[in-house]
Motif scaffolding. Structure first.
Motif, mmCIF file in Angstrom:
data_model
loop_
_atom_site.group_PDB
_atom_site.id
_atom_site.type_symbol
_atom_site.label_atom_id
_atom_site.label_comp_id
_atom_site.label_asym_id
_atom_site.label_seq_id
_atom_site.Cartn_x
_atom_site.Cartn_y
_atom_site.Cartn_z
ATOM 1 N N ASN A 135 -61.374 -0.593 70.002
ATOM 2 C CA ASN A 135 -60.090 -1.294 69.997
ATOM 3 C C ASN A 135 -59.850 -2.075 71.283
ATOM 4 O OD1 ASN A 135 -59.652 -0.118 67.525
ATOM 5 N ND2 ASN A 135 -58.518 1.622 68.378
ATOM 6 N N LYS A 136 -60.892 -2.179 72.090
ATOM 7 C CA LYS A 136 -60.855 -2.899 73.376
ATOM 8 C C LYS A 136 -59.839 -2.310 74.354
ATOM 9 C CE LYS A 136 -62.854 -7.307 71.970
ATOM 10 N NZ LYS A 136 -63.691 -6.735 70.942
ATOM 11 N N ASN A 137 -59.485 -1.040 74.150
ATOM 12 C CA ASN A 137 -58.599 -0.354 75.086
ATOM 13 C C ASN A 137 -59.486 0.305 76.162
ATOM 14 O OD1 ASN A 137 -56.718 1.106 76.416
ATOM 15 N ND2 ASN A 137 -55.837 2.101 74.594
ATOM 16 N N TYR A 138 -60.013 -0.554 77.054
ATOM 17 C CA TYR A 138 -61.036 -0.086 77.986
ATOM 18 C C TYR A 138 -60.493 0.904 79.011
ATOM 19 C CZ TYR A 138 -63.785 -3.723 75.799
ATOM 20 O OH TYR A 138 -64.442 -4.474 74.871
ATOM 21 N N GLN A 139 -59.210 0.743 79.350
ATOM 22 C CA GLN A 139 -58.635 1.663 80.340
ATOM 23 C C GLN A 139 -58.651 3.096 79.797
ATOM 24 O OE1 GLN A 139 -54.756 0.348 81.517
ATOM 25 N NE2 GLN A 139 -54.888 1.445 83.470
ATOM 26 N N GLU A 140 -58.200 3.204 78.531
ATOM 27 C CA GLU A 140 -58.167 4.521 77.888
ATOM 28 C C GLU A 140 -59.602 5.054 77.717
ATOM 29 O OE1 GLU A 140 -56.111 6.682 77.421
ATOM 30 O OE2 GLU A 140 -56.573 7.882 75.643
ATOM 31 N N ALA A 141 -60.508 4.172 77.350
ATOM 32 C CA ALA A 141 -61.912 4.587 77.169
ATOM 33 C C ALA A 141 -62.465 5.140 78.483
ATOM 34 C CB ALA A 141 -62.753 3.406 76.688
ATOM 35 N N GLU A 189 -62.712 12.174 81.840
ATOM 36 C CA GLU A 189 -62.324 13.520 81.403
ATOM 37 C C GLU A 189 -63.548 14.272 80.861
ATOM 38 O OE1 GLU A 189 -58.907 13.564 78.807
ATOM 39 O OE2 GLU A 189 -59.243 15.684 78.275
ATOM 40 N N ILE A 190 -64.351 13.554 80.084
ATOM 41 C CA ILE A 190 -65.557 14.179 79.503
ATOM 42 C C ILE A 190 -66.533 14.562 80.623
ATOM 43 C CG2 ILE A 190 -67.585 13.721 78.042
ATOM 44 C CD1 ILE A 190 -65.641 11.881 76.354
ATOM 45 N N GLU A 191 -66.668 13.677 81.595
ATOM 46 C CA GLU A 191 -67.591 13.952 82.721
ATOM 47 C C GLU A 191 -67.138 15.187 83.483
ATOM 48 O OE1 GLU A 191 -69.393 10.904 84.910
ATOM 49 O OE2 GLU A 191 -70.368 10.494 82.984
ATOM 50 N N ALA A 192 -65.823 15.282 83.673
ATOM 51 C CA ALA A 192 -65.281 16.427 84.420
ATOM 52 C C ALA A 192 -65.584 17.725 83.685
ATOM 53 C CB ALA A 192 -63.782 16.256 84.617
ATOM 54 N N LYS A 193 -65.759 17.639 82.376
ATOM 55 C CA LYS A 193 -66.057 18.839 81.590
ATOM 56 C C LYS A 193 -67.566 19.078 81.483
ATOM 57 C CE LYS A 193 -61.787 18.540 78.856
ATOM 58 N NZ LYS A 193 -61.001 19.695 79.303
ATOM 59 N N GLY A 194 -68.351 18.259 82.194
ATOM 60 C CA GLY A 194 -69.789 18.547 82.287
ATOM 61 C C GLY A 194 -70.650 17.782 81.283
ATOM 62 N N TYR A 195 -70.127 16.683 80.715
ATOM 63 C CA TYR A 195 -70.928 15.909 79.750
ATOM 64 C C TYR A 195 -70.928 14.431 80.131
ATOM 65 C CZ TYR A 195 -70.937 20.136 77.032
ATOM 66 O OH TYR A 195 -71.151 21.425 76.645
#
Ligand code: AMP
Ligand code: ZN
Length: 454
Positions: free
Chosen positions: A422-428, A434-440
């Motif tokens: 949806n071109k919502n790059y900020q949210e992406a 957030e995913i990286e912080a969880k180890g992925y």
């Protein structure tokens, strides 16, 4: 041609086994305390040899002992049996101690994906064979009895010191000789007579007692592999006492050379010095895991130095291994879906380079460099297939199964993908963080994405 450095001849030699199957013996752990990552380097070394032999289409009959009796606090027959020391320390029987630490050792080597020997043999399971071995040495005049036990008479074996032990220095430099009944200070115990209160003892023609440490390896080697052993492995600390003594025992009983290649691993160091329990600077695999490193990170770390060189352990260097492994895996996943073709001659060249590296006395740093170069090729399933072949030696886990990714992470990844569509790059980007912080880590493809566990 497969070449290994042979400590016996101090040269890199062509390796060919005596028979159809490579007979290989590895000195196993003394199971009296937690194994540390230095010990683990020794078993990754064994694994490295085994996988390289298999890659060269050899079959292996391998044996490793478990020392659950007879290893005194000094390798040269002084002090107390390590099992008894642990038994007093932990208020458990030596048998309980042996079981507890053997289980931990096995868990650790399995978590490192070590290719285990065909036979794993506790010393206490071969006491009868040890007694027969010692009797054989007595019968042939290589051993003598004192009030303390049965000793090997090194003056009867002209080949004593082949691996570099300076027998005369030992004589001159020996501290106060504790046992005046010994003919030479370097004569070593084959069987030790036990005082009544000693917990581990067996009956023998020489009264109640227990075996010396060195005899178990000669005996287990003979029982499981016979009188011709192609390769024997161990750490350098075992070279000039334990292995000299093994050679003396085995060659004198058989009347000929038994072990043909002696391969020794240099130590894992810490802060440039020895990693040792007495210096309280040892790390276990569990310590590494508590600091966010997987056993596989340590496996990769092993490959970064040649086994014949000391390797210095720091968390920084382990971190660099972890990062390289992560990038390695990401690249492999990308090649798995790649659509380019690698020319056959390029494939052949990589195969040759990899084989040349491992066959050059296990040159794993070079073998890794070959893989790194290969991974830089345009994305291609040919690369993926080659890496999978090389992985027979590396023993890494590339099967990042989807199911292992928790549902929560999958949901976040999907939300991020939708945001991106949806071109919502900020949210992406926020979701990626957030995913990286969880180890992925999320790795985008043209038509979708991969989730990779860090
Ligand atoms: P042990 O249980 O003391 O008999 O040792 C088991 C194996 O680990 C032997 O082959 C030792 O040579 C090896 N070893 C012990 N400490 C280290 C170290 N710091 N680095 C590499 N190998 C080691
Ligand atoms: Zn041994």
């Amino acid at each position: 041609m497969l070449k290994f450095f042979n400590s016996l001849t101090r040269a890199k030699e062509d390796f060919t086994p005596h028979g159809d199957v490579v007979k290989m013996y590895s000195c196993g752990p003394t199971v009296y305390s937690y194994p540390h990552i230095g010990n683990m380097r020794a078993y990754l070394f064994m694994d490295n040899i085994r996988r390289t032999l298999k890659y060269n289409d050899y079959k292996i009959d391998g044996v490793m002992n478990i020392t659950d009796v007879g290893h005194l606090t000094s390798d040269a027959d002084e002090g107390e049996d390590k099992m008894l020391v642990a038994s007093e320390r932990e208020h458990k029987s030596p048998w309980e101690i042996a079981k507890f630490y053997t289980d931990i050792f096995m868990k650790d080597v399995k978590s490192l994906n070590v290719d285990l020997p065909e036979h794993i043999v506790p010393a206490t399971s071969v006491i009868e064979d040890i007694i027969a071995f010692v009797q054989g040495l007595l019968d042939k005049g290589y051993a003598y009895q004192t009030s303390k036990g049965i000793y090997f008479d090194i003056s009867k074996f002209a080949g004593y010191g082949q691996l570099g032990m300076d027998v005369n220095a030992k004589k001159a430099g020996a501290r106060i000789e504790v046992d005046g009944e010994k003919r030479h200070p370097a004569d070593f115990a084959l069987w030790i007579k036990a005082p009544k209160e000693h917990i581990m003892q067996w009956s023998s023609p020489w009264g109640m007692g227990y075996p010396g440490w060195h005899i178990e390896c000669s005996c287990i080697g003979k029982k499981y592999l016979g009188d011709y052993i192609d390769i024997h492995t161990g750490g350098v600390d075992h070279k000039t006492i334990h292995h000299e003594n093994e050679i003396a025992q085995s060659d004198c009983l058989e009347g000929h050379k038994v072990v043909h290649f002696w391969m020794h691993l240099e130590f894992l160091q810490i802060d440039g010095g020895k990693m040792s329990k007495s210096l309280h600077n040892v790390f276990t695999l569990e310590d590494l895991q508590n600091n966010g490193f997987s056993p596989e990170d340590f496996r990769y770390f092993y490959f970064m130095a040649h086994y014949s060189k000391q390797q210095n352990f720091t968390y920084d260097s382990l971190m660099s291994a972890k990062n390289s492994l992560k990038n390695f895996k990401l690249a492999v996943q990308e090649h798995k879906k790649g659509e380019n073709k690698l020319p056959q001659e390029t494939i052949n060249r990589y195969q040759e380079e990899f084989l040349e590296a491992i066959n050059d006395d296990l040159n794993m740093p070079v073998a890794l460099a070959v893989c790194q170069k290969l991974l830089k090729e345009p994305k291609s399933q040919d690369v993926y297939r080659l890496i999978m072949k090389f992985n027979e030696v590396l023993g890494l886990d590339f099967e990042e199964k989807e199911e292992q990714i928790p549902a929560e992470i999958k949901a976040l990844a999907e939300q991020r993908w939708q945001a991106k569509q949806n071109k919502n790059y900020q949210e992406a980007d926020r979701l990626r963080t957030e995913i990286e912080a969880k180890g992925y880590t999320i790795k985008d493809r043209k038509d979708g994405y991969d989730i990779i566990k860090n």
